[in-house]
Scaffold this motif. Structure first.
Motif, PDB file in Angstrom:
ATOM      1  N   ASP A  37       0.804  -1.227   0.000  1.00  0.00           N
ATOM      2  CA  ASP A  37       0.000   0.000   0.000  1.00  0.00           C
ATOM      3  C   ASP A  37       0.838   1.278   0.000  1.00  0.00           C
ATOM      4  O   ASP A  37       0.369   2.322   0.437  1.00  0.00           O
ATOM      5  CB  ASP A  37      -0.961   0.009   1.200  1.00  0.00           C
ATOM      6  N   VAL A  38       2.084   1.208  -0.450  1.00  0.00           N
ATOM      7  CA  VAL A  38       2.907   2.424  -0.560  1.00  0.00           C
ATOM      8  C   VAL A  38       3.586   2.453  -1.934  1.00  0.00           C
ATOM      9  O   VAL A  38       4.681   2.978  -2.085  1.00  0.00           O
ATOM     10  CB  VAL A  38       3.974   2.503   0.560  1.00  0.00           C
ATOM     11  N   ALA A  39       2.924   1.872  -2.915  1.00  0.00           N
ATOM     12  CA  ALA A  39       3.550   1.686  -4.231  1.00  0.00           C
ATOM     13  C   ALA A  39       4.024   2.985  -4.847  1.00  0.00           C
ATOM     14  O   ALA A  39       5.064   3.032  -5.518  1.00  0.00           O
ATOM     15  CB  ALA A  39       2.568   0.981  -5.170  1.00  0.00           C
ATOM     16  N   GLU A  40       3.259   4.073  -4.614  1.00  0.00           N
ATOM     17  CA  GLU A  40       3.645   5.345  -5.219  1.00  0.00           C
ATOM     18  C   GLU A  40       4.913   5.927  -4.592  1.00  0.00           C
ATOM     19  O   GLU A  40       5.472   6.894  -5.103  1.00  0.00           O
ATOM     20  CB  GLU A  40       2.492   6.357  -5.118  1.00  0.00           C
ATOM     21  N   HIS A  41       5.361   5.324  -3.481  1.00  0.00           N
ATOM     22  CA  HIS A  41       6.576   5.805  -2.807  1.00  0.00           C
ATOM     23  C   HIS A  41       7.650   4.724  -2.746  1.00  0.00           C
ATOM     24  O   HIS A  41       8.613   4.841  -1.995  1.00  0.00           O
ATOM     25  CB  HIS A  41       6.235   6.269  -1.388  1.00  0.00           C
ATOM     26  N   LEU A  42       7.447   3.659  -3.547  1.00  0.00           N
ATOM     27  CA  LEU A  42       8.378   2.535  -3.577  1.00  0.00           C
ATOM     28  C   LEU A  42       9.030   2.498  -4.956  1.00  0.00           C
ATOM     29  O   LEU A  42       8.353   2.629  -5.975  1.00  0.00           O
ATOM     30  CB  LEU A  42       7.611   1.237  -3.322  1.00  0.00           C
ATOM     31  N   SER A  64       7.680   4.697   8.093  1.00  0.00           N
ATOM     32  CA  SER A  64       6.906   4.268   9.264  1.00  0.00           C
ATOM     33  C   SER A  64       5.572   3.649   8.842  1.00  0.00           C
ATOM     34  O   SER A  64       5.106   2.677   9.446  1.00  0.00           O
ATOM     35  CB  SER A  64       6.650   5.448  10.211  1.00  0.00           C
ATOM     36  N   LYS A  65       4.965   4.175   7.771  1.00  0.00           N
ATOM     37  CA  LYS A  65       3.709   3.609   7.260  1.00  0.00           C
ATOM     38  C   LYS A  65       3.951   2.196   6.756  1.00  0.00           C
ATOM     39  O   LYS A  65       3.152   1.279   7.026  1.00  0.00           O
ATOM     40  CB  LYS A  65       3.156   4.484   6.142  1.00  0.00           C
ATOM     41  N   LEU A  66       5.058   1.997   6.054  1.00  0.00           N
ATOM     42  CA  LEU A  66       5.390   0.672   5.548  1.00  0.00           C
ATOM     43  C   LEU A  66       5.667  -0.288   6.700  1.00  0.00           C
ATOM     44  O   LEU A  66       5.221  -1.438   6.686  1.00  0.00           O
ATOM     45  CB  LEU A  66       6.607   0.747   4.627  1.00  0.00           C
TER      46      LEU A  66
END
Length: 245
Positions: A37-42, A64-66
């Motif tokens: 759920d953090v694909a746009e930042h991965l 931290s979200k990841l």
């Protein structure tokens, strides 16, 4: 690379970059995207040999979200779509006859995907003929057969295989509901759940769907003769012990 940027590596055991088809690798990436759920930042920063390894960096702001998402997946408290993606990766690894893991910056095992090794909790296995109904959403030819996936309400995504001849007919119903018949292997795990580990499709039939209004109109077209008070008639039959006079 900035030292504050953390890297995670997804490894598939027993494969090298030149052994795993690109379209299959993309399927793994798609499930990783849903799971984390953090694909746009991965960001993909490398693909390495040995066991097939894909290295990703994460924007420090979203680290931290990841981390929270990874903890939730390990404890089984992540959102349903993330848990389904985790299970799908496991099933894909089972299908590919291997296992995998997600490793952190220091090489620590962050998430384990046992894949083909997941049967350690198996209590019972049954092989039998059966019928499965669901949405046909995947067809892919391999050297020996065709891989098929059907999304069901009972077992989730069921990974199947079939012949090229049957697959040729199935392709006309891609993204539609179908009823497939065949022989499968069901496994009961230590948690008491049943899963479909194998399913070979021998024939199929499309499933016709219609809304309530269409169903009512079709029944009306039959011009059936209905009693004025069917509930009262049923009560009378019950009072007479099921005898109709």
């Amino acid at each position: 690379m900035n030292k504050s940027i953390k890297k995670y590596t997804f490894k598939i055991k027993g494969f090298t970059p030149d052994q795993l088809p690109f379209d299959r690798l993309v399927e793994y990436y798609a499930e990783i995207k849903k799971m984390l759920d953090v694909a746009e930042h991965l960001y993909l920063v490398g693909v390495f040999e040995g066991s097939h390894a894909s290295s990703f960096s994460i924007d420090p702001i979203y680290e931290s979200k990841l981390t929270r998402r990874l903890d939730a997946i390990r404890h089984g408290t992540a959102p349903a779509n993330a848990c389904r993606a985790h299970d799908t990766i496991n099933k894909m690894l089972q299908e590919d006859g291997t296992s995998g893991a997600l490793f952190g910056e220091q090489g620590q095992n962050v998430l384990q995907f046992p894949g083909k090794q997941a049967d350690t909790g198996t209590q019972m296995q049954i092989r039998d003929v059966a019928t499965i109904t669901g949405e046909l959403y995947y067809l892919a030819a391999s050297e020996s057969d065709v891989k098929v996936r059907v999304k069901t309400g009972t077992y989730g995504a069921v990974y199947c295989s079939t012949t090229r001849e049957i697959a040729t007919g199935l392709k006309d119903f891609l993204f539609n509901n179908v009823k497939v018949n065949g022989r499968g292997l069901w496994t009961k795990t230590s948690s008491g759940e049943w899963r479909v580990d194998e399913f070979v499709i021998t024939d199929f039939a499309p499933v016709q769907t219609e809304n309530l209004r269409a169903t009512i109109n079709r029944i009306r077209e039959l011009e059936l003769s209905w009693p004025k008070d069917p509930l009262n008639d049923i009560r009378e039959v019950e009072e007479k012990g099921g005898q109709i006079h």
